[in-house]
Design a protein around this motif. Structure first.
Motif, PDB file in Angstrom:
ATOM      1  N   TYR A 530     -13.759  48.592 -17.659  1.00 23.66           N
ATOM      2  CA  TYR A 530     -12.878  49.031 -16.584  1.00 23.66           C
ATOM      3  C   TYR A 530     -11.419  48.749 -16.963  1.00 23.66           C
ATOM      4  O   TYR A 530     -11.124  47.845 -17.767  1.00 23.66           O
ATOM      5  N   ILE A 531     -10.503  49.532 -16.341  1.00 19.08           N
ATOM      6  CA  ILE A 531      -9.062  49.305 -16.435  1.00 19.08           C
ATOM      7  C   ILE A 531      -8.550  49.032 -15.025  1.00 19.08           C
ATOM      8  O   ILE A 531      -8.829  49.803 -14.088  1.00 19.08           O
ATOM      9  N   VAL A 532      -7.807  47.913 -14.871  1.00 20.64           N
ATOM     10  CA  VAL A 532      -7.315  47.506 -13.552  1.00 20.64           C
ATOM     11  C   VAL A 532      -5.788  47.504 -13.599  1.00 20.64           C
ATOM     12  O   VAL A 532      -5.188  46.912 -14.511  1.00 20.64           O
ATOM     13  N   LEU A 533      -5.188  48.206 -12.637  1.00 19.95           N
ATOM     14  CA  LEU A 533      -3.723  48.286 -12.527  1.00 19.95           C
ATOM     15  C   LEU A 533      -3.281  47.670 -11.200  1.00 19.95           C
ATOM     16  O   LEU A 533      -3.775  48.056 -10.133  1.00 19.95           O
ATOM     17  N   LYS A 534      -2.340  46.714 -11.295  1.00 19.11           N
ATOM     18  CA  LYS A 534      -1.742  46.122 -10.095  1.00 19.11           C
ATOM     19  C   LYS A 534      -0.290  46.591 -10.004  1.00 19.11           C
ATOM     20  O   LYS A 534       0.506  46.382 -10.932  1.00 19.11           O
ATOM     21  N   THR A 535       0.057  47.251  -8.918  1.00 15.31           N
ATOM     22  CA  THR A 535       1.423  47.735  -8.682  1.00 15.31           C
ATOM     23  C   THR A 535       2.055  46.878  -7.582  1.00 15.31           C
ATOM     24  O   THR A 535       1.454  46.712  -6.505  1.00 15.31           O
TER      25      THR A 535
END
Length: 951
Positions: A530-535
């Motif tokens: 998985y790829i997790v992005l926090k903005t």
């Protein structure tokens, strides 16, 4: 169910020719082919038209050739779109042809030939849109007048081989008629006066219609479009003058008449390509024949033509390919015949030929020269340049001087040194003056002008100004020279990604990231990545990002790599300055776990997405049993895996995967055993990469492991099997056609019913139906849609048609075809041209490749002695002295003479007698002194050693 999920409703056409549909075996699922436009049921053994055809409302073409039909079912009359109906070669009678059939509005082609009709079918005149009508080979005695009144659009009419004695006068109304065939009808008293009123016919055949000069129709010269005219097997004593005016003739057949001469007016047939005047009473051919430059084939067999009867200028026929003049009075043929450069067939059998022109050997395109039944014929000798073996090309030997000297052991000739050419000192000045005088203004002129200016300044004592020193440009480092590629990530990630604060997550599937729902974030599968992005919004009020990629402990290599790659791609897309952090299952950082404080991180066994790699599973091999039979043509037929299939007259191959058994019956021939061994060798080498073991099992020597594959040993003696008496139909080759929303399955025309691999085109997909096996051959350049459609269609057709339970559908890719498939085609990886005298043990010991064995056993011959200079002849005294010297050391001699193809020992009483037409070989053994070193020779002068040497 099949109609709902299969491809049968999308089939537009199918060819069931040569399938056995007798005794009610017609497939019921044909009713599911509601989109069928054409259907061929030729040679299927039908005695009635199947009721299933009534459901094919879109059917336009129906072919029922060579069956046992006695009537046409009324359901056919309900096919409102029917255009083409072919019921040729059946048992139809007039009562079996319903009148309603001809009420179909679109019916345009009707073929009822080769049946048992005694009159024209009733109601035929109602088919007003009819274009083609074939009623030949019946017993029709008359044609009603009403027929040609209504059918005025007819373009093709064939009423040959009937009992017609006249034609209705209304035939003149056929203004569009192009072909009229009247062959073999007793039109003895019919004048056929209607013909001249037909101006459109291009083909007119009146073979065997009792035509004479008196009853030949007048005004035939009005048929200006006539190209094909057949007047053979009539009673014409000469060619009617009106026919010489038909300048458009291309094909003219006048054989089997009583014609005595041809007029010189035949030069008007300028477009004639075929002329047949065989079996007449001709004594000569007119000289005007030489003006027919388009003539390609001429037949003058069985006439009375001699040498003078063939015009000398026949060589002007530059396009002539066939000249047939058998059974005449020819003693020679003019040399002009040999000047026809395109001649391919020259037939002169049954004449009185003495010889042929020398130029006969110059016909390079000649394929057939028939000179049988000419007992006094002596062929002219070939010119030396055409003799077999003339020239170096035949021997493939290097006859160059250097090569022959090398073979003879001589030194090669010393190459002559080239003398260097003197350099012309004034050539450059002349070239420069020429350029100056020509006033060129190109780049070369500018350079020359600059050089002249520098020379003038130097003559005046002027020195050019020194250029200012500039620092050299420092080269960039390799990493500074790199440029970031302009990649477009919009196709991978959405445009608004990272524009809203929060968490986003992607899973890797088939090399690409797929976004997942918010409710699934934090629920990770152990076999996925998985790829997790926090903005988030930083202290300056700007958007900022943090990126992680999570790797499950059971994930595949492609998912691990793609998660890291696409995490970097996401960072580049956003222009983020953060690092991409790697997180592994059970070893996550606290910062990563804090992202899922509310629900936490949970692991799920298995994987939700598929890998992008192809997964290769070990195929489960299905056991096959093949019977090897045939003498000239090899046949491999699949058989049921039961003991009752074995027959002691044949050889069987039992393919069990890791083991390939060859069972040889007691009465099987050595040839079949050799063939079976070679087939098994090729199967193992090409399909199994030599991983299988080939075991030869003779009848009576079977082991328990072999019988286990059959379910147990038999309790009876294996002899003739009833399975071998079953006659399998001939293999049928289909080509799969795919269009816009439809499928077609026509049969491929196989010349002489012999399959060859050249029929398979690399852009196509084919289905080979062998009754016991169905093969799907897929070309390399075929489209993916055609491949998928062929697989589905083959499976459904296989289920529709009646097949044995052990029959299977096999997929074959071009270049990787199984050996069982190749054997169906003649000359494809053939196993027949081998030495059948070899046993299976010999094949196992010396290999399968016959060419390699021949190359290994080939005798190396030294031809250098043939090219050495001939020794001078010795005198008789020298020869006698040499003979005495050699006879002193002669130990023994064996004498041989050539008889047939072998050398045999010469009888002692014939020794010394030589015949001029015989060939002799003498094998002599001599005692010669051994050559010793000089030191050894000095020590052993008195005791010289002798060795035995054989010449």
């Amino acid at each position: 169910m099949m109609a709902e999920t299969g491809v049968l409703p999308f089939v537009r056409g199918i060819d069931f020719t040569r399938n056995n549909f007798s005794d009610g075996n017609f497939p019921y699922h044909v009713t599911d082919m509601v989109g069928l436009r054409w259907l061929r049921l030729n040679k299927t053994g039908l005695d009635i038209i199947p009721f299933e055809l009534s459901n094919l409302k879109k059917l336009e073409s129906l072919s029922l050739v060579r069956n046992n039909l006695r009537d046409i079912h009324p359901d056919v009359c309900q096919l409102s779109n029917l255009r083409f109906l072919n019921c040729r070669d059946n048992k139809l009678k007039n009562a079996g042809v319903p009148q309603e059939l001809f009420h179909l509005d679109d019916l345009s082609v009707v073929d009822l030939s080769h049946n048992q009709l005694r009159e024209v079918p009733a109601g035929l005149e109602q088919a007003k849109n009819l274009l083609v009508l074939n009623l030949s080979h019946n017993m029709i005695e008359a044609i009603p007048n009403q027929l040609f009144i209504n059918l005025t659009d007819l373009m093709y009419v064939d009423v040959s081989n009937n009992q017609l004695d006249t034609l209705p006068p209304q035939i003149r109304r056929l203004s569009n008629l192009q072909t009229l065939l009247l062959n073999n009808n007793p039109l003895l008293h019919a004048q056929i006066r209607q013909l001249p009123s037909l101006v459109t016919p291009e083909t007119l055949h009146m073979r065997g219609t009792a035509r004479t000069v008196s009853n030949f129709p007048a005004g035939v010269e009005s048929l200006v479009n006539l190209k094909d005219l057949d007047l053979s097997y009539n009673e014409l004593v000469r060619v009617p003058e009106a026919l010489y005016k038909l300048s458009s003739l291309v094909r003219f057949n006048l054989c089997s008449n009583e014609i005595m001469e041809l007029s010189t007016l035949m030069d008007t047939w300028e477009q004639l390509e075929y002329l047949n005047v065989s079996r007449n009473k001709l004594t000569e051919l007119p000289a005007s024949l030489c003006k027919l430059t388009s003539l390609r084939k001429i037949y003058v067999n069985t006439n009375q033509i001699d040498f003078s009867g063939i015009p000398a200028g026949i060589g002007k026929l530059s396009n002539l390919e066939v000249f047939s003049a058998s059974t005449n009075n020819l003693e020679m043929i003019p040399e002009g015949v040999c000047r026809c450069g395109k001649l391919k067939k020259l037939i002169l059998n049954g004449n009185r030929l003495i010889t042929l022109p020398d130029a006969i050997h110059c016909l390079t395109d000649l394929e057939l020269l028939d000179i049988r039944d000419n007992p006094e014929l002596v062929m002219p000798p070939k010119p030396p340049e055409l003799m077999r073996g003339a020239g170096a090309e035949f021997y493939h030997i290097d006859f160059s001087l250097s090569h022959q000297l090398q073979l003879a052991g001589a030194a090669p000739p010393v190459p002559t040194e080239e003398v260097p050419r003197k350099k012309d000192a004034h050539a450059r000045l002349r070239r420069l003056r020429k350029i100056r005088d020509s006033g060129e203004t190109g780049e070369s002129a500018k350079v020359l002008k600059g050089m002249q200016q520098v020379a003038k300044d130097k003559a005046k004592g002027l020195t050019p100004q020194k250029e200012e020193k500039t620092e050299p440009v420092k080269a960039k480092r390799w990493d500074e020279a790199l440029e970031r590629p302009n990649l477009d990530y919009s196709e991978i990630f959405d445009e608004d990604v990272g524009q809203v604060p929060g968490l986003c997550c992607w899973e890797i599937e088939n090399f690409l990231p797929n976004p997942i729902d918010e409710v699934l974030i934090g629920k990770f599968y152990e076999a996925d990545c998985y790829i997790v992005l926090k903005t988030y919004i930083d202290d300056t009020g700007s958007l900022n990002w943090m990126i992680w990629y999570w790797i499950g402990k059971c994930s595949s290599l492609d998912k691990k790599a793609c998660s890291a790659i696409h995490a970097v791609n996401l960072r580049n897309l956003l222009g983020a300055e953060c690092r991409t952090c790697r997180e592994e299952q059970d070893d996550e950082s606290e910062e990563f776990l804090d992202l899922f404080v509310e629900n936490g991180v949970s692991y799920i066994a298995g994987g939700r997405t598929t890998s992008g790699f192809y997964t290769v599973d070990e195929a489960v091999h299905t056991i096959h049993l093949y019977r090897i039979s045939g003498q000239q043509t090899l046949s491999t037929d699949a058989c049921p895996l039961i003991v009752q299939s074995l027959d002691y007259r044949y050889v069987f191959i039992l393919d069990a995967g890791k083991n390939i058994y060859i069972w040889t019956g007691k009465k099987s021939t050595l040839m079949l055993r050799s063939k079976a061994r070679l087939i098994a060798e090729k199967m193992n080498k090409n399909e199994r990469k030599s991983t299988s073991e080939i075991l030869t099992v003779p009848q009576g020597g079977e082991e328990a492991e072999f019988w286990q594959l059959f379910g147990g040993a038999p309790d009876f003696d294996i002899k003739e099997s009833p399975q071998t008496s079953i006659e399998y139909p001939r293999p049928v080759l289909y080509k799969v056609g795919l269009g816009m929303g439809y499928l077609e399955l026509p049969q491929v025309d196989v010349p002489q019913h012999v399959l060859v691999n050249t029929l398979l085109e690399t852009k196509g997909v084919y289905i080979l139906d062998c009754y016991t096996d169905v093969f799907i051959w897929i070309g390399r350049k075929s489209t993916r849609l055609v491949r998928a459609a062929a697989m589905k269609l083959a499976q459904e057709i296989h289920a529709v048609l009646k097949r044995p339970d052990y029959a299977m559908v096999t997929r074959c890719l071009e270049g990787t075809e199984p050996q069982i498939f190749k054997i169906k085609f003649k000359g494809w990886d053939d196993v027949i041209p081998v030495d059948f005298t070899r046993t299976s043990e010999s094949v196992q010991r010396r290999g399968v490749d016959i060419k390699a064995i021949f190359e290994r056993d080939r005798i190396k011959t030294d031809l250098s002695a043939l090219f050495m200079p001939r020794q001078p002849a010795m005198t008789a005294d020298e020869a006698e002295q040499l003979m005495l010297e050699w006879n002193e050391d002669l130990d023994g001699m064996e004498n041989f003479v050539l008889e047939g193809k072998k050398f045999v020992r010469l009888p002692p009483d014939e020794l010394g007698h030589f015949y001029t037409e015989e060939c002799y070989v003498f094998l002599c053994r001599y005692w010669v002194p051994a050559e010793l070193p000089e030191e050894e020779a000095a020590e052993k002068q008195e005791a010289a050693g002798y060795d035995r040497f054989t010449i």
